[in-house]
Design an enzyme around this catalytic site. Structure first.
Site, PDB file in Angstrom:
ATOM      1  N   ALA A 215       0.836  -1.193   0.000  1.00 42.28           N
ATOM      2  CA  ALA A 215       0.000   0.000   0.000  1.00 42.28           C
ATOM      3  C   ALA A 215       0.872   1.245   0.000  1.00 42.28           C
ATOM      4  O   ALA A 215       1.604   1.509   0.950  1.00 42.28           O
ATOM      5  CB  ALA A 215      -0.916  -0.009   1.221  1.00 42.28           C
TER       6      ALA A 215
ATOM      7  N   TYR B  60      -9.726   0.759   4.861  1.00 43.18           N
ATOM      8  CA  TYR B  60      -9.070   2.003   4.481  1.00 43.18           C
ATOM      9  C   TYR B  60     -10.066   2.897   3.726  1.00 43.18           C
ATOM     10  O   TYR B  60     -11.235   2.558   3.570  1.00 43.18           O
ATOM     11  CB  TYR B  60      -7.795   1.701   3.706  1.00 43.18           C
TER      12      TYR B  60
END
Length: 357
Positions: free
Chosen positions: A57, A181
């Protein structure tokens, strides 16, 4: 030839086999910059025979980092280090991909081995943002609710991040809309209590993801694929469901997404998740069966025969390895031998290649 080692073509890009290294945060960056750890960590898995490696990420803005130790792509200065990794992966006949991300309300935490707690602004942390001002857990500070102007800034950050990634040679972009997220926070009614055009109905809650997909797809050449990782279920009553994921998958397919990477959970701190070998494969299978969109299966895939069966049965088009690839960087080479398939080894390692009897 084992099914696991057959090629897969997504748009104009062909993967040499069906084994992908999942994005795995290493929490080893400073100010978003790569270093030798990232090169060796990722490079060894390219040497190990994976078809595609997705970098961890990678934050499109500084406040989108999970921790201060995450990778970033919010400034041009990050690009030389990323290019160094891309060039090495390609030299080993491995496709280089990157997962673009924004952590939203789950940002500004310390790395796991530093305790994982919220980092206060006084100690280098930052104000987190989210679709609604509700924290991930009750003992954490509330995030700031994103304004409509802020939301358009998020879309632009993903667009610019995509452009930067392409400039250093990445050939696969994956958008992180899973694990609680920011993009996942907008999808789920557990974290999205907005009353404007980005909240409420299913169509409103998926709006931001579709805008990010459109911005990213507009930057990508037609021959390069776009992936999206989702949490196919929140495993929590009142949350995002498998049926929602099927519905979303069909829409994403129409918007230029080429494969859905199917994980689960992460949006609430205590969900009842039936963890076990291959426990998430069912979602990749369901989405692929009901929409025809290519899928990737992830989650406790640890054995060559298990991975082979997933592909052979048509449950998914790719298998993504995370923890197992940490235990065995050369899993693809070992799996090929176990499954009786001959694959090329790096010339430097050829003398150690097992021979079929």
């Amino acid at each position: 030839m084992a099914y696991l080692f057959t090629p897969l073509t997504l748009r104009g890009l062909t993967l040499k086999n069906r084994i992908v290294i999942s994005p795995m945060c290493q929490y080893s960056a400073a100010d978003g910059f790569t270093n030798d750890w990232h090169l060796v960590h990722l490079g060894s898995r390219a040497v190990g025979g994976a078809a595609l490696i997705l970098l961890e990420a990678t934050a499109v803005v500084p406040e989108g980092r999970i921790t201060p130790d995450d990778l970033g792509i919010w400034k041009d200065e990050h690009l030389p280090g990323l290019r160094r990794i891309v060039d090495f992966l390609k030299s080993e006949n491995c496709v280089a991909g990157i997962q673009l991300a924004h952590a939203g309300r789950k940002a500004s935490h310390s790395s796991p081995w530093k305790g994982g707690a919220v980092v206060p602004e006084s100690e280098g942390g930052w104000q987190t943002v989210a679709p609604s001002p509700s924290p991930f857990s009750p003992d954490e500070p509330a995030p700031r609710e994103l304004t409509l102007t802020d939301i358009q800034g998020v879309v632009e950050a993903f667009r610019v991040g995509t452009r930067r990634a392409l400039s250093v040679g990445f050939e696969v972009i994956e958008l992180h809309a899973a694990h609680g997220y920011l993009l996942h926070q907008f999808l789920s009614p557990l974290s999205n209590q907005r009353t404007d055009e980005y909240g409420g109905s299913f169509e409103n809650r998926i709006r931001l993801l579709l805008e990010v997909v459109a911005a990213t797809r507009a930057e990508l050449p037609d021959h390069l694929p776009l992936l999206v990782r989702i949490s196919a279920t929140d495993w929590t009553e009142g949350g995002w469901t498998a049926a929602d994921s099927v519905r979303l998958a069909a829409i994403l397919q129409d918007h230029g997404v080429d494969l859905l990477d199917c994980s689960t959970g992460g949006n609430v701190p205590r969900a009842d998740i039936p963890v076990g070998p291959g426990y998430q494969v069912q979602f990749a299978e369901q989405i692929k069966r009901e929409t025809g969109l290519a899928t990737g299966a992830v989650g406790m895939i640890t054995e060559a025969r298990q991975a082979e069966d997933i592909i052979a049965r048509g449950q998914a088009d790719l298998v993504l390895l995370a923890r197992e690839s940490l235990r065995d960087a050369y899993f693809p080479l070992h799996a090929a031998h176990e499954l009786g398939t001959d694959v090329e080894w790096p010339e430097q390692y050829e003398r150690a290649k097992p021979r079929r009897r």
